[in-house]
Design an enzyme around this catalytic site. Structure first.
Site, mmCIF file in Angstrom:
data_model
loop_
_atom_site.group_PDB
_atom_site.id
_atom_site.type_symbol
_atom_site.label_atom_id
_atom_site.label_comp_id
_atom_site.label_asym_id
_atom_site.label_seq_id
_atom_site.Cartn_x
_atom_site.Cartn_y
_atom_site.Cartn_z
ATOM 1 N N ILE A 164 0.836 -1.198 0.000
ATOM 2 C CA ILE A 164 0.000 0.000 0.000
ATOM 3 C C ILE A 164 0.870 1.247 0.000
ATOM 4 O O ILE A 164 0.601 2.212 -0.723
ATOM 5 C CB ILE A 164 -0.962 -0.007 1.199
ATOM 6 C CG1 ILE A 164 -1.968 -1.154 1.052
ATOM 7 C CG2 ILE A 164 -1.700 1.327 1.300
ATOM 8 C CD1 ILE A 164 -2.900 -1.331 2.231
ATOM 9 N N ASP A 183 11.396 2.598 6.776
ATOM 10 C CA ASP A 183 10.923 1.224 6.819
ATOM 11 C C ASP A 183 12.147 0.321 6.852
ATOM 12 O O ASP A 183 12.831 0.153 5.848
ATOM 13 C CB ASP A 183 10.061 0.907 5.595
ATOM 14 C CG ASP A 183 9.442 -0.490 5.662
ATOM 15 O OD1 ASP A 183 9.973 -1.344 6.391
ATOM 16 O OD2 ASP A 183 8.426 -0.721 4.968
ATOM 17 N N ALA A 244 -4.190 3.110 8.115
ATOM 18 C CA ALA A 244 -3.751 1.750 8.450
ATOM 19 C C ALA A 244 -4.560 1.183 9.619
ATOM 20 O O ALA A 244 -5.541 0.473 9.407
ATOM 21 C CB ALA A 244 -2.262 1.747 8.754
ATOM 22 N N ASP A 269 -8.601 7.418 8.723
ATOM 23 C CA ASP A 269 -9.704 6.557 8.313
ATOM 24 C C ASP A 269 -9.954 5.483 9.359
ATOM 25 O O ASP A 269 -10.844 4.654 9.184
ATOM 26 C CB ASP A 269 -9.382 5.908 6.956
ATOM 27 C CG ASP A 269 -10.540 5.077 6.422
ATOM 28 O OD1 ASP A 269 -11.683 5.580 6.470
ATOM 29 O OD2 ASP A 269 -10.305 3.944 5.965
ATOM 30 N N GLU A 274 -14.014 1.546 17.036
ATOM 31 C CA GLU A 274 -14.840 1.845 15.867
ATOM 32 C C GLU A 274 -16.208 1.183 16.004
ATOM 33 O O GLU A 274 -16.275 -0.035 16.197
ATOM 34 C CB GLU A 274 -14.150 1.356 14.589
ATOM 35 C CG GLU A 274 -12.829 2.039 14.316
ATOM 36 C CD GLU A 274 -12.129 1.515 13.074
ATOM 37 O OE1 GLU A 274 -11.061 2.038 12.743
ATOM 38 O OE2 GLU A 274 -12.656 0.564 12.430
ATOM 39 N N HIS A 292 -13.514 4.159 8.407
ATOM 40 C CA HIS A 292 -12.766 2.961 8.000
ATOM 41 C C HIS A 292 -13.265 2.473 6.635
ATOM 42 O O HIS A 292 -13.679 1.321 6.471
ATOM 43 C CB HIS A 292 -12.911 1.848 9.036
ATOM 44 C CG HIS A 292 -11.767 0.867 9.005
ATOM 45 N ND1 HIS A 292 -11.299 0.221 10.123
ATOM 46 C CD2 HIS A 292 -10.982 0.428 7.986
ATOM 47 C CE1 HIS A 292 -10.296 -0.578 9.805
ATOM 48 N NE2 HIS A 292 -10.084 -0.464 8.494
ATOM 49 N N GLY A 294 -11.407 2.771 3.691
ATOM 50 C CA GLY A 294 -10.319 2.687 2.733
ATOM 51 C C GLY A 294 -10.488 1.587 1.707
ATOM 52 O O GLY A 294 -10.182 1.763 0.530
ATOM 53 N N ALA A 295 -10.997 0.446 2.131
ATOM 54 C CA ALA A 295 -11.159 -0.685 1.219
ATOM 55 C C ALA A 295 -12.563 -0.767 0.642
ATOM 56 O O ALA A 295 -12.872 -1.708 -0.090
ATOM 57 C CB ALA A 295 -10.830 -1.991 1.942
#
Length: 318
Positions: A164, A183, A244, A269, A274, A292, A294-295
């Protein structure tokens, strides 16, 4: 469910499917699950632990969204043989208990990379140009323009550059942003070279980035990865983006940073709980929270549903 075929009694395997968006396209998926008894989540809400304990009690397999698969849920699910994650992050599943019980596990990588990356970029535009705030003002008959900032030529710091993160980098590069990455596991030098990505340490990324976008899994090492110490190192005109997991940011410390002007704003997000109950962050003009989603695109939902279903059936059928 018991059904008779020519006098023979056949016990159908039971599958529980909890993701809310899956229910929207269930008719397209039923052909894959012929011969199974399928229980869908038609409530439009995420299930609680107590609800999951009851629902999973006698199922053979689960396609799980963000609902909790805790030790209690697993121990009460006497027939459970497989759990298929609808998405990538598995932090809502007690993996240790599942493995102890011999329950098979899978997830669906590569199905929502594009949709989450596009939302991350969208949130950058939103918080930088005050899009949501300005639209709200106009709908409330206030014709007020709020000065924003451009993304072009700004430093974008990616904390985590997996699949991502790479998709975000592609889009940010096209917008003329300068990409910095922290990272420890990122080693795709050809990719970095193609987008002029600079690998930096965390302190450097925090101190030079105009936008910081999080792309990490949530685990014991990353929980509260961004807290007061990290927020203090950020530029006062910087923005924090999180598509994330909610637990990556200490929300109490983020509230402090926004109130004290330590950073300019944040757009997320995801949240630690939640849906969130009353939280002072929600009243802040420089904080955006989306549910939430995003997907939750037409394309990603179909990819995730198909992959999660095939994964589960493969595990159940050996």
């Amino acid at each position: 469910m018991i059904k008779l075929f020519g006098g023979e009694v056949i016990l159908k395997k039971r599958i529980l499917i909890t993701p809310k968006s899956y229910y929207q396209i269930k008719d397209e998926m039923l052909g894959l699950m012929e011969g199974y008894q399928v229980l869908f989540n038609d409530t439009g809400r995420t299930f609680s632990e107590d609800q999951m304990i009851d629902l999973a009690e006698d199922v053979d397999g689960i396609i799980i969204g963000v609902d909790p698969i805790t030790k209690k849920v697993i121990n009460n699910a006497k027939n459970l043989k497989a759990i298929s994650k609808y998405g990538v992050g598995m932090d809502n599943i007690d993996l240790e208990t599942a493995e102890e019980k011999g329950i098979l596990l899978s997830n669906t990588p590569d199905t929502n990379n594009t949709s989450v990356a596009e939302l991350a970029i969208g949130l950058m535009f939103d918080i930088a140009r005050n899009i949501s705030a300005s639209a709200w003002k106009v709908k409330n008959y206030k014709w007020e323009r709020i000065k924003g900032v451009e993304l072009t030529d700004k430093n974008l710091g990616l904390i985590g550059c997996g699949k991502i993160g790479k998709e975000v980098a592609h889009r940010a590069y096209g917008l003329g942003m300068k990409i910095k990455v922290y990272d420890p596991y990122f080693n795709d030098l050809d990719f970095a070279k193609s987008l002029n990505i600079e690998r930096v340490d965390l302190d450097t990324l925090l101190s030079i980035s105009d936008f910081i976008s999080l792309h990490l899994p949530l685990n014991k090492d990353t929980r509260n990865f961004i807290a007061k110490e990290e927020l203090k190192k950020m530029k006062k005109d910087a923005f924090l983006i999180n598509t994330a997991r909610g637990g990556l940011i200490s929300e109490g410390d983020l509230l402090w940073a926004l109130e004290e002007g330590e950073i300019a704003g944040a757009a997320c997000d995801v949240f630690s709980a939640e849906p969130p109950e009353e939280h002072p962050l929600l009243s802040k003009d420089n904080f955006i929270l989306t549910p939430h989603m995003g997907a939750n695109t037409k394309e990603a939902v179909k990819r995730m549903a198909t992959a999660a279903t095939k994964n589960l059936l493969n595990m159940l059928n050996g």
